[in-house]
Write an enzyme that holds these catalytic residues in place. Structure first.
Site, short mmCIF file in Angstrom:
data_model
loop_
_atom_site.label_atom_id
_atom_site.label_comp_id
_atom_site.label_asym_id
_atom_site.label_seq_id
_atom_site.Cartn_x
_atom_site.Cartn_y
_atom_site.Cartn_z
CG HIS A 201 -2.11 0.86 1.12
ND1 HIS A 201 -2.24 2.04 1.82
CD2 HIS A 201 -3.25 0.74 0.39
CE1 HIS A 201 -3.40 2.60 1.54
NE2 HIS A 201 -4.04 1.84 0.67
CE LYS A 203 -1.44 4.96 -0.69
NZ LYS A 203 -1.84 3.82 -1.45
CG ASP A 208 18.66 11.66 -9.94
OD1 ASP A 208 18.49 10.64 -10.64
OD2 ASP A 208 18.56 12.81 -10.40
CG ASN A 218 -3.18 4.79 -4.53
OD1 ASN A 218 -2.30 4.12 -4.00
ND2 ASN A 218 -4.39 4.91 -4.01
CG HIS A 416 -6.68 8.50 -0.54
ND1 HIS A 416 -5.43 8.19 -1.06
CD2 HIS A 416 -7.25 7.32 -0.23
CE1 HIS A 416 -5.26 6.89 -1.07
NE2 HIS A 416 -6.36 6.33 -0.57
CG PHE A 438 -0.63 0.21 11.55
CD1 PHE A 438 0.31 1.20 11.33
CD2 PHE A 438 -1.97 0.57 11.54
CE1 PHE A 438 -0.06 2.52 11.11
CE2 PHE A 438 -2.36 1.89 11.33
CZ PHE A 438 -1.41 2.86 11.11
#
EC number: 3.1.16.1
Length: 490
Positions: A201, A203, A208, A218, A416, A438
């Site tokens: 899940h 994101k 670099d 997402n 979200h 979790f």
């Protein structure tokens, strides 16, 4: 009469000649001795230099956690780190009384892509940057499509693009990933269902090994124009970026065929930076402490603080206020069968307001896919606000309005966000606040402690208060008719 003495000079026998070397041989011997000393010195220096080089390479490759005792703080990071909060504000959602807004998520992503020179690592849940999955002609998908186009240009320019994505449990659009593979990107699917019974899940992007994005968005066109998102971009912060890369490397390893979670992770994945020894950085010109946490615990190599432990530490150390903005809040293991009660976070919030008098504010999302059982748990928390207990806790629901056309877009029009801010700390994560996120699901969070006004913490506090005081936030006793059919919790 003295006797007459006769003195005779004694002759000392002549020394026999020594076996002396000719002068030219002596000089040759001295020259050879001098040369040998120089050769020995060079050899000693070479051995010492080689040892130092190998030590440096070892530390660079495998980390140096083992060199530090439990109470020793690692050296500070001297990078001029710059943090910028970025948001996706759904079309039609206006904050008329708010000050100048933050940069958009799409602007931040395109900027990171334009500045990528050597590498780009992306950890992601799923990919649908075009609106082919909805079979609509939605103009607001253009931002996502542009991000995909720019991503496809990187590998041909020599940028090493790696994508770790959650392996889908069922049919899911793969057109974006196929296009990126054809452009030269590398893609690995992480089977978290097999590994931990969860999903990937997370994101985040790392560019670099110097800049990164971490937040709620997402790889979905709706996350840029139809869903309310919040994240942070860290620029010129290689110390933290390299540490985030270690989390990505764990996903990359688990994306190999037949891989399993090691019982003990190799030192390559270890970190020195955690709740006990956070990284000392200069953030936006002021001193700060920062570290990255990860979930679930089996994906935490030595030194890595688990996400739940980090979150609870922020709650337990708050003395004035705790502001939380998260899509889902459930003190249960909602994806386990049978369902289990899981009060870890709930207990922490109740303790904070009841024992320490901390002001707690929860801004929970409400939309057509909200879990109905959330309402009972939220009402239970709100019931603590009582003159007899002196507990100061409030809960509101954030509803993103939608017109007729917007309402037809699937899985859109929702807040979200996944963050928390206190008078001391900032927590920006990628997980909803229920147990399985979790214990089984892969997620990452950035934690920053920074004093003073004008820093990352105060900026996040201002965003929360803007949303809390907006007309889109509703009390739990608000009439459902006043918000239409967009909310299942009223």
């Amino acid at each position: 009469m003295k006797p007459k003495l006769m003195y005779q000079e004694l002759k000392v026998p002549a020394e026999e000649p020594a076996n002396e070397l000719p002068m030219n041989e002596i000089e040759a011997w001295k020259a050879a001795e001098k040369k040998a000393r120089w050769v020995l010195l060079v050899l000693i220096l070479a051995v010492v230099g080689f040892g130092a080089l190998m030590t440096q390479l070892f530390l660079w490759e495998y980390g140096d956690l083992h060199l530090f005792g439990p109470n020793q703080r690692p050296a500070p990071c001297y990078d001029p780190c710059e943090a910028v909060l970025v948001e996706s504000i759904p079309e039609g959602l206006d904050f008329p009384n708010a000050s100048t807004g933050n940069p958009s998520t799409s602007q931040a992503w395109l900027g990171l892509l334009a500045g990528a020179h050597s590498s780009l690592d992306i950890a992601s849940f799923y990919w649908t940057l075009t609106n082919n999955d909805t079979h609509t002609q939605e103009p607001s998908a253009q931002q996502g499509e542009e991000v995909l186009r720019q991503l496809q240009t990187l590998a041909p320019k020599g940028v090493n693009v790696r994508i770790a994505v959650s392996k889908p449990s069922g049919p899911q659009p793969q057109a974006d990933l196929q296009a990126l593979l054809q452009s030269g990107a590398q893609v690995r699917m992480v089977d978290m269902q097999k590994l931990t019974h969860g999903v990937l899940h997370t994101k985040f992007w790392v560019v670099d090994q110097t800049h990164f994005y971490l937040g709620s968005a997402n790889m979905d066109w709706r996350s840029l124009t139809q869903v309310k998102e919040l994240g942070v971009v860290m620029y010129n912060c290689s110390c933290l970026a390299r540490d985030l890369t270690k989390i990505f490397e764990a996903y990359w390893f688990l994306g190999q065929a037949g891989s399993s979670i090691p019982s003990t992770w190799p030192r390559f994945y270890d970190t020195r930076y955690n709740q006990e020894t956070p990284m000392e950085i200069c953030l936006n010109g002021t001193p700060a402490l920062a570290y990255l946490a990860s979930a679930p615990p089996p994906l935490c190599p030595s030194g890595r603080t688990p996400d739940l432990k980090a979150l609870l530490n922020v709650v337990d150390n708050a003395r004035s206020f705790i502001y939380v903005a998260v899509m889902n809040y459930l003190p249960t293991l909602e994806f386990s069968h049978p369902h289990r009660f899981w009060p870890a976070i709930d207990d922490g919030l109740r303790r904070a307001t009841y024992e320490r008098g901390v002001k707690v504010r929860l801004l929970i999302s409400c939309w057509g896919h909200s879990e109905p059982s959330m309402r009972a748990f939220l009402l239970s928390l709100a019931a603590l606000r009582d003159n007899h207990t002196h507990s100061d806790i409030q809960v509101k629901l954030f509803v993103v309005p939608a017109d007729e056309a917007q309402a037809r877009i699937p899985y859109a029009r929702v807040n979200h966000n996944k963050y928390m801010v206190t008078e001391r700390a900032t927590y920006i994560g990628t997980s909803n606040w229920s147990g399985n996120y979790f214990t089984e699901t892969a997620g990452t969070s950035l934690l920053v402690t920074q004093n003073g006004r004008g820093g990352l913490r105060s900026q996040l506090e201002a965003i929360f208060l803007r949303d809390w005081d907006s007309p889109y936030s509703h009390d739990l006793d608000t009439s459902a008719d006043s918000v239409g059919n967009a909310c299942r919790l009223l």
